[in-house]
Write a protein that holds these residues in place. Structure first.
Motif, PDB file in Angstrom:
ATOM      1  N   LEU A  98      15.547  18.496 -18.363  1.00  0.00           N
ATOM      2  CA  LEU A  98      15.227  17.720 -17.160  1.00  0.00           C
ATOM      3  C   LEU A  98      16.039  18.216 -15.983  1.00  0.00           C
ATOM      4  CD1 LEU A  98      14.114  15.326 -15.539  1.00  0.00           C
ATOM      5  CD2 LEU A  98      15.936  13.947 -16.518  1.00  0.00           C
ATOM      6  N   VAL A 153       5.691   9.364 -18.312  1.00  0.00           N
ATOM      7  CA  VAL A 153       6.691  10.422 -18.158  1.00  0.00           C
ATOM      8  C   VAL A 153       6.689  11.322 -19.385  1.00  0.00           C
ATOM      9  CG1 VAL A 153       9.162  10.891 -17.965  1.00  0.00           C
ATOM     10  CG2 VAL A 153       8.142   9.077 -16.594  1.00  0.00           C
ATOM     11  N   CYS A 204       3.218  13.344 -19.583  1.00  0.00           N
ATOM     12  CA  CYS A 204       2.996  14.350 -18.550  1.00  0.00           C
ATOM     13  C   CYS A 204       4.089  15.406 -18.492  1.00  0.00           C
ATOM     14  CB  CYS A 204       2.856  13.683 -17.180  1.00  0.00           C
ATOM     15  SG  CYS A 204       1.362  12.679 -17.018  1.00  0.00           S
ATOM     16  N   HIS A 205       5.306  15.062 -18.917  1.00  0.00           N
ATOM     17  CA  HIS A 205       6.406  15.997 -18.726  1.00  0.00           C
ATOM     18  C   HIS A 205       7.056  16.459 -20.025  1.00  0.00           C
ATOM     19  CE1 HIS A 205       5.985  15.492 -14.475  1.00  0.00           C
ATOM     20  NE2 HIS A 205       6.056  14.191 -14.615  1.00  0.00           N
ATOM     21  N   GLU A 245       3.464  17.778 -21.439  1.00  0.00           N
ATOM     22  CA  GLU A 245       2.773  18.579 -20.434  1.00  0.00           C
ATOM     23  C   GLU A 245       1.263  18.371 -20.449  1.00  0.00           C
ATOM     24  OE1 GLU A 245       4.170  22.559 -21.244  1.00  0.00           O
ATOM     25  OE2 GLU A 245       5.941  22.246 -20.009  1.00  0.00           O
ATOM     26  N   ARG A 263       9.332   7.829 -11.410  1.00  0.00           N
ATOM     27  CA  ARG A 263      10.305   8.693 -10.735  1.00  0.00           C
ATOM     28  C   ARG A 263      11.245   7.868  -9.858  1.00  0.00           C
ATOM     29  NH1 ARG A 263       5.630  12.145  -9.458  1.00  0.00           N
ATOM     30  NH2 ARG A 263       5.649  13.998 -10.785  1.00  0.00           N
ATOM     31  N   LEU A 304      10.709  16.252 -11.543  1.00  0.00           N
ATOM     32  CA  LEU A 304      10.114  16.073 -12.882  1.00  0.00           C
ATOM     33  C   LEU A 304       8.956  17.010 -13.151  1.00  0.00           C
ATOM     34  CD1 LEU A 304      10.180  12.209 -13.416  1.00  0.00           C
ATOM     35  CD2 LEU A 304      11.748  13.911 -14.305  1.00  0.00           C
ATOM     36  N   THR A 305       8.187  17.374 -12.131  1.00  0.00           N
ATOM     37  CA  THR A 305       7.042  18.242 -12.368  1.00  0.00           C
ATOM     38  C   THR A 305       7.501  19.552 -12.971  1.00  0.00           C
ATOM     39  OG1 THR A 305       5.891  17.269 -10.497  1.00  0.00           O
ATOM     40  CG2 THR A 305       5.078  19.396 -11.307  1.00  0.00           C
ATOM     41  N   CYS A 331       9.206  19.848 -15.587  1.00  0.00           N
ATOM     42  CA  CYS A 331      10.427  19.672 -16.363  1.00  0.00           C
ATOM     43  C   CYS A 331      10.116  18.915 -17.638  1.00  0.00           C
ATOM     44  CB  CYS A 331      11.475  18.890 -15.562  1.00  0.00           C
ATOM     45  SG  CYS A 331      11.988  19.719 -14.036  1.00  0.00           S
TER      46      CYS A 331
END
Length: 206
Positions: free
Chosen positions: A113, A147, A150-151, A154, A179, A201-202, A204
């Motif tokens: 992160l 979160v 998506c992160h 992915e 966020r 975050l994008t 990460c």
């Protein structure tokens, strides 16, 4: 029994598994077990529960895998099953499970992160991990899952929306709010004033 091809796709392995190929099941398990476990662990904070959910997902895959249609990613399909199993278990237990600190997997996630912007550069490695873990732990479940999807995994917004069963706009708004909450919690903890402005975050892994 048909031989499993070299470097098969998930769909090929699923088809072979449903036809009774044990080797194909083993390859699917090796390929996806860790990801499903990580998702369940970060959602629940319980290692035993994450292990149970992972087992449930693969049992369901053997039983219901024929329902998979290649309209979305195989990852989204498995994560949707994991989410369903997890929420059912949490509802049955009627309790909210907090994170267990100090797992190696958790340490890797928090380090990644911070990899791009390093907003906690002034802290020690252990302090940084603890601060981020504490902030994530405090997120409501519906923010935490977007979160993670998506992160950590992915998924696209559309795939995450399919997993959750909501509109794409809902994923976007929840992620935006997540966020803001993470930045607010880190600022409140007094650990990283810069983190309030640098939590992209994008791209990460959290």
């Amino acid at each position: 029994m048909k031989k499993v091809p070299h470097n098969p796709s998930d769909e090929e392995l699923l088809r072979l598994m449903l036809a009774g190929d044990g080797q194909a099941f083993e390859q699917l398990y090796e390929r996806w077990q860790a990801a499903i476990y990580r998702f369940a662990l970060r959602m629940s904070g319980s290692e035993p529960l994450a292990e149970d959910v992972t087992q449930d997902v693969f049992l369901r895959l053997m039983r219901d895998g024929w329902q998979y249609k290649a309209r979305g990613s195989f990852a989204a399909y498995l994560l949707a099953m994991a989410r369903h199993c997890l929420l059912r278990r949490l509802q049955q237990e009627r309790r909210f499970i907090t994170f267990e600190a100090g797992t190696d997997d958790g340490m890797l996630a928090e380090e990644r992160l911070m990899a791009e912007t390093d907003p906690l550069a002034e802290l020690t490695r252990e302090e940084m991990i603890a601060a981020v873990q504490q902030a994530i732990e405090g997120l409501p479940l519906h923010y935490r899952e977007v979160v993670l999807l998506c992160h950590l995994h992915e998924l696209s917004y559309a795939e995450a929306a399919a997993v959750i069963g909501c509109e794409v706009g809902t994923v976007r708004s929840r992620l935006h709010r997540a966020r803001a909450l993470l930045a607010e919690k880190l600022r409140f903890l007094g650990k990283a004033d810069k983190a309030a402005h640098h939590l992209p975050l994008t791209g990460c892994l959290i």
